[in-house]
Motif scaffolding. Structure first.
Motif, PDB file in Angstrom:
ATOM      1  N   GLU A 175      24.385  72.923 -83.941  1.00  0.00           N
ATOM      2  CA  GLU A 175      22.927  72.888 -84.051  1.00  0.00           C
ATOM      3  C   GLU A 175      22.415  71.615 -84.710  1.00  0.00           C
ATOM      4  N   GLN A 199      26.026  80.329 -81.389  1.00  0.00           N
ATOM      5  CA  GLN A 199      25.843  79.711 -80.067  1.00  0.00           C
ATOM      6  C   GLN A 199      27.076  79.808 -79.164  1.00  0.00           C
ATOM      7  N   LYS A 202      28.137  83.473 -78.351  1.00  0.00           N
ATOM      8  CA  LYS A 202      27.334  84.246 -77.392  1.00  0.00           C
ATOM      9  C   LYS A 202      27.574  83.729 -75.976  1.00  0.00           C
ATOM     10  N   GLN A 235      18.278  85.266 -87.446  1.00  0.00           N
ATOM     11  CA  GLN A 235      17.615  85.136 -86.152  1.00  0.00           C
ATOM     12  C   GLN A 235      18.034  86.250 -85.208  1.00  0.00           C
ATOM     13  N   SER A 490      17.569  77.982 -74.244  1.00  0.00           N
ATOM     14  CA  SER A 490      17.706  77.201 -73.019  1.00  0.00           C
ATOM     15  C   SER A 490      18.577  77.933 -72.015  1.00  0.00           C
ATOM     16  N   GLY A 533      19.832  81.705 -73.017  1.00  0.00           N
ATOM     17  CA  GLY A 533      19.484  82.551 -74.157  1.00  0.00           C
ATOM     18  C   GLY A 533      18.404  81.938 -75.007  1.00  0.00           C
TER      19      GLY A 533
END
Ligand code: ASP
Length: 594
Positions: A175, A199, A202, A235, A490, A533
């Protein structure tokens, strides 16, 4: 149970029942012979009346009670006498006539009053967070947070999503922030990284065929702290397979609308979210996270002033630099000092100066050091472009596009605050789409991803990667609300060759990529489905829905802006033995040069 009912539960229909309540003494009033106790628990407050005539022992016990003692009372629910009904309190129609009082625990005098919403400095609130959490404001906020998360879970479960936990001890994630590292005792010299987001995991779950994943995920980023950042935050992490961009936008929009309607204290501005391209958002508002509760849009006046006698503007326009302006209603009366303040803010954003024109309220005449350089027609054209009225102040910036946008969006936000526009109690959501794939300007001759390196380019722009990478737009999308980015995501790259190309443009050698993301690249060789996602930030969304200015107000145990926990005193030093076990040593701080 030590209670039959909660302190927020009793109503007129309970009159005549014998009940037992337990909670904290919110307030105690001695009326001589009768003591009133406002008993509080998480659910609310109930008035208990301890009458010496009814219960001499209870009265004796109640005499010793102080604020925040933990008390149990048993008595009979009774209607409040005429004129004593408290319409502001859900239990305000009744009181409990007490027959028995038990003190379950005593309490020291608290460092601030629990039952009053007066301002206590935040350091004290954080130091005694467990007391602050007893107060109405935080109870309300944490309930709202719970309701929001419950809504999210139900909403997504109904639509076929499953919640999957991913590891906290993992590897560096992309990130773009600094990682928090955890040394491994079993593998000396090696470190885990706490996830900046799940990220990679997933995306791996998509390769694994789970199709619809979500998680209320804790993320850790060791960033330079700002007032509204926290080193760890929560989040709603989501990923879906076999979807296109609009499938995700539509689903998240429905989720947000449903959630706000179900739990928010602040209503929606609209039940359709605007969709702005990145280019449109930045042209109109100077930023990709505009606050849409008010106008004050940026207007390009290059065509009007490019041919004027004001050299700076004429030269800039000739050099391709824009001249843009905003109009602050009613601010023509700003003093020299106020204008200097605005100019100071503009300089902080890189401006060399800030030009202004004030339209006099009575005469409509233009005041300002640069007014004399423009013809009457030019001045009229400027006012028309900005829809400015007598009494308004026009602020003008000219420089590179990036500086002009930073300057005017900063001033727009500041003026909106001064004009009270940001007090408007509504949530104005919008999508920002069509971001550039790469950030402007090269770093060491390489491009930096504007989102992260797994974001897919728009299919029709893939060919441009070879010829003009800076012009490539991506399938990134952000959700913004009231000037905050509340979600980002995205459609991902699922094709290995494309992923390798992006990595090389970013300056990642295949070797480096393999070392950091080898598992992901390898997984993509085993049939990765098209997927995408998003990750809405729970803390910020809850703060917005609670009408709170800061995310600390919606977290049970937040850290300070300096990333410290004032209650537990973390971070803290550890024992030499613990360092030895990890084979770590603390380097002496180099002595400061005097
Ligand atoms: N991992 C991204 C973030 O935390 C969100 C996403 O791309 O889904 O910003």
């Amino acid at each position: 149970m030590l209670k039959t009912h909660s302190c927020g539960e009793l109503r007129r229909e309970h009159v005549g029942q014998t009940v037992t309540l337990a909670g904290w003494v919110n307030r105690r009033r001695d009326m001589g012979g009768v003591i009133f106790i406002d008993l509080r628990d998480r659910a609310g407050k109930t008035q208990a009346v301890v009458d010496s005539g009814r219960t001499p022992e209870g009265f004796a016990a109640a005499e010793g009670i102080r604020s925040e003692y933990v008390v149990q009372v048993t008595g009979v629910v009774s209607p409040r006498p005429e004129g004593q009904v408290n319409a502001n309190l859900p239990t305000g129609e009744i009181e409990v006539l007490v027959d028995q009082v038990v003190i379950l625990n005593t309490a020291k005098t608290t460092p601030f009053l629990i039952d009053r919403d007066d301002t206590v400095d935040e350091t004290t609130r954080l130091r005694y967070r467990y007391l602050d959490l007893r107060r109405e404001r935080l109870q309300r906020n944490l309930m709202l947070r719970h309701n929001a998360i419950k809504f999210i879970r139900d909403f997504l479960a109904e639509r076929g999503f499953i919640e999957i936990e991913t590891p906290i001890l993992f590897k560096s994630t992309p990130e773009g922030a600094r990682d928090y590292l955890v040394p491994s005792r079993v593998h000396p010299g090696k470190f885990y990284a706490l996830p900046q987001s799940p990220q990679q995991l997933k995306q791996l779950l998509m390769v694994a065929g789970y199709e619809r994943y979500f998680q209320i995920a804790r993320c850790f980023r060791d960033e330079d702290l700002r007032a509204d950042r926290q080193p760890e935050f929560t989040q709603l992490d989501m990923e879906m397979s076999f979807v296109e961009r609009d499938d995700i936008l539509n689903l998240v929009e429905e989720l947000m609308i449903g959630m706000v309607q179900a739990v928010s204290l602040v209503p929606l501005a609209s039940t359709t979210f605007a969709r702005l391209s990145y280019a449109e958002a930045t042209e109109r508002f100077g930023t990709d996270r505009p606050d849409l509760r008010y106008g004050m849009e940026l207007k390009d006046i290059s065509d009007i002033v490019g041919s004027s006698a004001f050299r700076v503007f004429a030269e800039n326009v000739a050099a391709g630099k824009p001249v843009k302006a905003i109009c602050a209603p009613g601010c023509a009366s700003y003093s020299r000092k106020q204008l200097d303040e605005l100019e100071g803010m503009a300089r902080e954003q890189g401006a060399k100066a800030l030009a202004w024109l004030a339209i006099q309220p009575d005469s409509g005449e233009m005041r300002g050091p640069i007014a004399k350089f423009f013809t009457v027609d030019q001045l009229i054209a400027i006012t028309e472009r900005l829809d400015a009225q007598p009494g308004d102040l026009i602020l003008i910036s000219s420089d590179s596009k990036a500086i002009v946008h930073n300057v005017l969006s900063t001033l727009r936000t500041e003026l909106a605050r001064r004009l009270g526009y940001t007090d408007k109690k509504e949530l104005a959501f919008a999508w920002v789409i069509d971001f550039p794939l790469f950030e402007e300007g090269l770093e060491d001759g390489h491009f930096a991803p504007s989102h992260h390196m797994f974001t897919a380019p728009k299919p029709e722009h893939i060919a441009l990667l070879d010829t003009d990478p800076a012009a490539v737009l991506s399938q990134q999308y952000d959700l913004v609300c009231n000037g905050f980015e509340v979600a980002g995501g995205s459609i991902r790259i699922h094709d290995q060759t494309l992923q390798a190309k992006i990595m090389s443009l970013i300056g990642f050698s295949m070797e480096q990529a393999k070392e950091q993301f080898g598992h992901l690249l390898e997984a993509f060789e085993f049939g990765a489905p098209p997927h995408g996602g998003i990750a809405p930030g729970i803390d910020r969304l809850v703060a917005l829905m609670a009408g709170e200015p800061n995310i600390r107000e919606v977290m049970a145990f937040p850290k300070t802006a300096q990333a410290t926990d004032l209650m537990a005193d973390a971070p803290s030093v550890v024992l030499p033995r613990q360092l030895d076990e990890l084979q770590l040593a603390i380097k002496e701080k180099p002595a400061k040069a005097s």
